[in-house]
Design a protein around this motif. Structure first.
Motif, mmCIF file in Angstrom:
data_model
loop_
_atom_site.group_PDB
_atom_site.id
_atom_site.type_symbol
_atom_site.label_atom_id
_atom_site.label_comp_id
_atom_site.label_asym_id
_atom_site.label_seq_id
_atom_site.Cartn_x
_atom_site.Cartn_y
_atom_site.Cartn_z
ATOM 1 N N ARG B 28 0.839 -1.213 0.000
ATOM 2 C CA ARG B 28 0.000 0.000 0.000
ATOM 3 C C ARG B 28 0.863 1.247 0.000
ATOM 4 O O ARG B 28 0.591 2.204 -0.726
ATOM 5 C CB ARG B 28 -0.893 0.014 1.248
ATOM 6 N N LEU B 29 1.875 1.219 0.845
ATOM 7 C CA LEU B 29 2.739 2.402 0.931
ATOM 8 C C LEU B 29 3.388 2.698 -0.412
ATOM 9 O O LEU B 29 3.431 3.842 -0.854
ATOM 10 C CB LEU B 29 3.824 2.197 1.993
ATOM 11 N N ALA B 43 -4.335 11.280 6.488
ATOM 12 C CA ALA B 43 -5.025 10.483 7.521
ATOM 13 C C ALA B 43 -4.950 8.992 7.202
ATOM 14 O O ALA B 43 -4.732 8.156 8.073
ATOM 15 C CB ALA B 43 -6.475 10.932 7.622
ATOM 16 N N GLN B 44 -5.090 8.681 5.921
ATOM 17 C CA GLN B 44 -5.050 7.284 5.480
ATOM 18 C C GLN B 44 -3.695 6.649 5.817
ATOM 19 O O GLN B 44 -3.619 5.522 6.292
ATOM 20 C CB GLN B 44 -5.263 7.284 3.973
ATOM 21 N N ILE B 45 -2.647 7.418 5.568
ATOM 22 C CA ILE B 45 -1.300 6.905 5.832
ATOM 23 C C ILE B 45 -1.074 6.725 7.333
ATOM 24 O O ILE B 45 -0.569 5.693 7.784
ATOM 25 C CB ILE B 45 -0.248 7.850 5.221
ATOM 26 N N VAL B 46 -1.487 7.724 8.082
ATOM 27 C CA VAL B 46 -1.339 7.636 9.539
ATOM 28 C C VAL B 46 -2.068 6.401 10.069
ATOM 29 O O VAL B 46 -1.530 5.637 10.873
ATOM 30 C CB VAL B 46 -1.856 8.920 10.225
ATOM 31 N N VAL B 76 8.736 12.456 19.548
ATOM 32 C CA VAL B 76 7.354 12.284 19.112
ATOM 33 C C VAL B 76 6.894 10.902 19.535
ATOM 34 O O VAL B 76 7.652 9.936 19.476
ATOM 35 C CB VAL B 76 7.178 12.461 17.588
ATOM 36 N N VAL B 77 5.634 10.814 19.999
ATOM 37 C CA VAL B 77 5.173 9.537 20.533
ATOM 38 C C VAL B 77 4.030 8.943 19.730
ATOM 39 O O VAL B 77 3.549 7.862 20.048
ATOM 40 C CB VAL B 77 4.754 9.661 22.020
ATOM 41 N N SER B 78 3.571 9.638 18.701
ATOM 42 C CA SER B 78 2.550 9.027 17.845
ATOM 43 C C SER B 78 2.893 9.284 16.387
ATOM 44 O O SER B 78 3.641 10.208 16.080
ATOM 45 C CB SER B 78 1.172 9.620 18.158
ATOM 46 N N ILE B 79 2.354 8.425 15.535
ATOM 47 C CA ILE B 79 2.598 8.588 14.103
ATOM 48 C C ILE B 79 2.056 9.936 13.639
ATOM 49 O O ILE B 79 2.687 10.651 12.865
ATOM 50 C CB ILE B 79 1.934 7.425 13.315
ATOM 51 N N GLN B 80 0.884 10.292 14.194
ATOM 52 C CA GLN B 80 0.293 11.590 13.877
ATOM 53 C C GLN B 80 1.288 12.726 14.146
ATOM 54 O O GLN B 80 1.539 13.576 13.293
ATOM 55 C CB GLN B 80 -0.955 11.776 14.763
#
Ligand SMILES: C[S@@+](CC[C@H](N)C(=O)[O-])C[C@H]1O[C@@H](n2cnc3c(N)ncnc32)[C@H](O)[C@@H]1O
Ligand SMILES: [Fe+2]
Ligand SMILES: [Fe+2]
Lengths: 302, 300
Positions: B28-29, B43-46, B76-80
């Motif tokens: 997908r990536l 958003a889809q990637i995150v 940073v602690v989240s993919i977002q």
């Protein structure tokens, strides 16, 4: 958190966003001295700059960049900074990948080339040898290889430096902890005698090496170091301006045999200085070989 | 005997059912990354990355390293949050790199998996930097190509791990390039095994060409520019100590490398090019790669 909202930041921008003036100083050092500080060395560079800034009473890196460029004393300040960056020091086995490259790649090629033409001894020149650790390191390495790579051929090392006191020290062959900190037990045991709290190089290591004072900018005396197979000039040319560098490199070119190699210090380059040499790569080391008219073989097709 | 081995291996690759399926996230990536930046759905990637906890964990480790230009001081602690910090393009690059981890064997057949991953990641980064430097228009593509160029090695590890071990031992004993040892021992190289994988996975023609041609860029088909960029970068990594875990005792003159000549004919930036400086920059980069890899593998 000082991250910029960069959701759509373009790719491929330089790896790290570091402070602008620091990058300018890095590039200035590369331009004037030919020695490069990779991104992961920038913190260290900043520390060196801070030391100089404290000495000068300059508050910011931007101001300090001014000291290195527009200030009337900028050349002197660059020398002071270079002294911090390169630390005018030397020690045994300083650049291991380079030594490995000499031993495994350069020497076999040189010996092969020589075996076709002459019985002459292998001639190596350590130009800017300081207190002698570099030529003695080479001497030990050659002793290890006498029966192997050298196939019994004898070797001579010419070791020169501008600094009289350094040469005098080198001739004693006596070293304190600081110089010998990277010496492996094998070499320490085999090639040194303990002398009080110091280490004394054994006579067999000294026998190959002849020391003499020489200014690399002394054109008339530079003509004498002829017939070299290998020249090491490490952490020396960084102090020279472009014109002096060119002069020295031209001498090296003439002093080297057609198959000869010129090796510089780690992260030093001849880019923009000389077309007479071409860059070659070896594992974690770079070297220069002759290109053009006097090269061993002209590898490139026209 | 080596001929029998070669066809045997290739057959096995073509027909075996027990190849690990390509990680869905990776596929997908790769597809997302082909889209122009303004069509990317962040958003889809995150979501895609965050769903896979172990992948997300690895991504954060890499995103928090100096390697990806995270100038942020807080971790940073989240993919977002990491998308905010390093940008969506780089998060995708980090994620494809980490999804490659899934494909690695867990034990070593000569070649240490961590070493292989380091080589792939290093080659991706060097390719991207080199592409940028010479003016190649799509450095992100160079990144992916650099990352996957040796996927044929992974393929050999799946279907013929013991044969591969023999190649590796031959290569490290004689300190010669791995593909030369493969040719000697097996009669094929990871370029051929890579081709089958690339076709199985329906990778783009350009990526396939890189996988097939990176050791012979002069005879590669159509897209020899990208192939040449990867070929040069691969060499720089091997010379810079991020090869396959041993050093090749040889002297390299890049001006004599076919890949370099192909690029020099096309890009002005290479005439002349300060390759010494680029080498020193690469050394710095590769040191950082090593640090990240030991972190990721240390925490495995
Ligand atoms: C940092 S030391 C290098 C020592 C050794 N080559 C190494 O890399 O460890 C630099 C040396 O260059 C010498 N030097 C500077 N200018 C010189 C010149 N014009 N001629 C000869 N030597 C010079 C200095 O005296 C000093 O010993
Ligand atoms: Fe390869
Ligand atoms: Fe490779």
């Amino acid at each position: 958190m000082m991250a910029t909202p960069s959701v759509l930041r373009a790719t491929g921008s330089s790896a790290n966003e570091r402070s602008e003036p620091l990058i300018q100083i890095r590039d200035l050092i590369y331009k004037t001295a030919g020695i490069f500080q990779a991104d992961n060395k920038l913190q260290l560079l900043e520390r060196h700059c801070n030391k100089r800034m404290k000495a000068l009473g300059v508050p910011t890196l931007r101001d300090y960049y001014g000291c290195l460029t527009v200030n009337p004393m900028h050349q002197a300040e660059m020398v002071s900074l270079l002294n911090e960056v390169t630390i005018g020091e030397t020690f045994f086995f300083r650049n291991r990948p380079q030594l490995d490259a000499i031993r495994k790649i350069v020497l076999p090629i040189i010996i092969d080339a020589k075996s076709k033409t002459s019985q002459a001894p292998l001639r190596i020149w350590s130009a800017g040898c300081s207190t002698g650790e570099e030529p003695f390191t080479l001497s030990m390495m050659l002793l290890e290889e006498t029966q192997g790579t050298l196939k019994g051929r004898s070797a001579e090392i010419l070791a020169t430096d501008l600094n009289e006191r350094s040469i005098a020290h080198a001739k004693t062959g006596c070293y304190a902890d600081h110089s010998t900190r990277h010496l492996e037990p094998h070499f320490r045991n085999k090639y040194f005698n303990i002398s009080g709290d110091k280490l004394q190089v054994k006579p067999e290591v000294q026998a190959n090496v002849s020391f003499s004072r020489l200014n690399l900018l002394d054109d008339s005396r530079m003509l004498f170091a002829k017939g070299m197979d290998l020249i090491l000039c490490c952490n020396v040319l960084i102090y020279f301006d472009a014109a002096s560098k060119r002069r020295v490199i031209e001498h090296f070119y003439r002093n080297l045999l057609p198959h000869g190699y010129l090796l510089l210090g780690h992260s030093e380059s001849l880019f923009g200085i000389s077309e007479d040499f071409r860059l070659v790569h070896m594992p974690s080391a770079t070297a220069y070989v002759k290109s053009g008219k006097d090269a061993a073989d002209s590898p490139r097709q026209p | 005997m080596s001929v029998a081995t070669a066809s045997h291996i290739l057959e096995k690759l073509e027909f075996t059912r027990d190849l690990p399926t390509v990680p869905v996230v990776l596929m997908r990536l790769l597809r997302y990354m082909e889209k122009p930046l303004d069509q990317v759905d962040v958003a889809q990637i995150v979501n895609l990355i965050s769903q896979d906890k172990s992948l997300a964990g690895h991504c954060l480790q890499v995103a928090n390293s100096p390697l990806f230009g995270s100038s942020h001081e807080d971790e940073v602690v989240s993919i977002q949050a990491s998308v905010m910090a390093v940008g969506v393009t780089r998060i995708q690059q980090i994620a494809v790199s980490c999804s490659l981890l899934r494909l690695m064997p867990t034990i070593s057949f000569g070649l240490n998996p961590a070493v292989f991953w380091a080589h792939s990641l290093g080659c991706a980064l060097v390719s991207r930097e080199f592409a940028t430097r010479i003016g190649y228009p799509d450095p992100a593509k160079a990144y992916v190509a650099g990352l996957l160029h040796d996927i044929g090695i992974v393929a050999l590890l799946w279907v013929a791990p013991h044969d591969f071990r023999r190649c590796f031992e031959e290569a490290s004993r004689h300190r010669i390039p791995l593909h030369e040892a493969e040719q000697r021992v097996l009669g094929i190289t990871h370029c051929e095994s890579g081709k089958i994988i690339a076709q199985n996975w329906h990778l783009s023609q350009e990526l396939t060409d890189v996988i097939v041609g990176h050791h012979s860029p002069a005879i590669a088909p159509s897209s020899s520019v990208l192939t040449s960029i990867i070929s040069v970068s691969d060499l720089l990594c091997r010379i810079g100590g991020l090869g396959y875990g041993y050093s090749e005792d040889k002297q390299t003159d890049f001006t004599e490398e076919p890949a370099f000549a192909i690029l020099a004919a096309k890009y002005r930036a290479l005439r002349p090019f300060d390759l010494a400086r680029f080498t020193f920059e690469t050394e710095g980069l590769l040191e950082e790669v090593r640090a990240v890899v030991s972190q990721v593998y240390g925490a495995h």
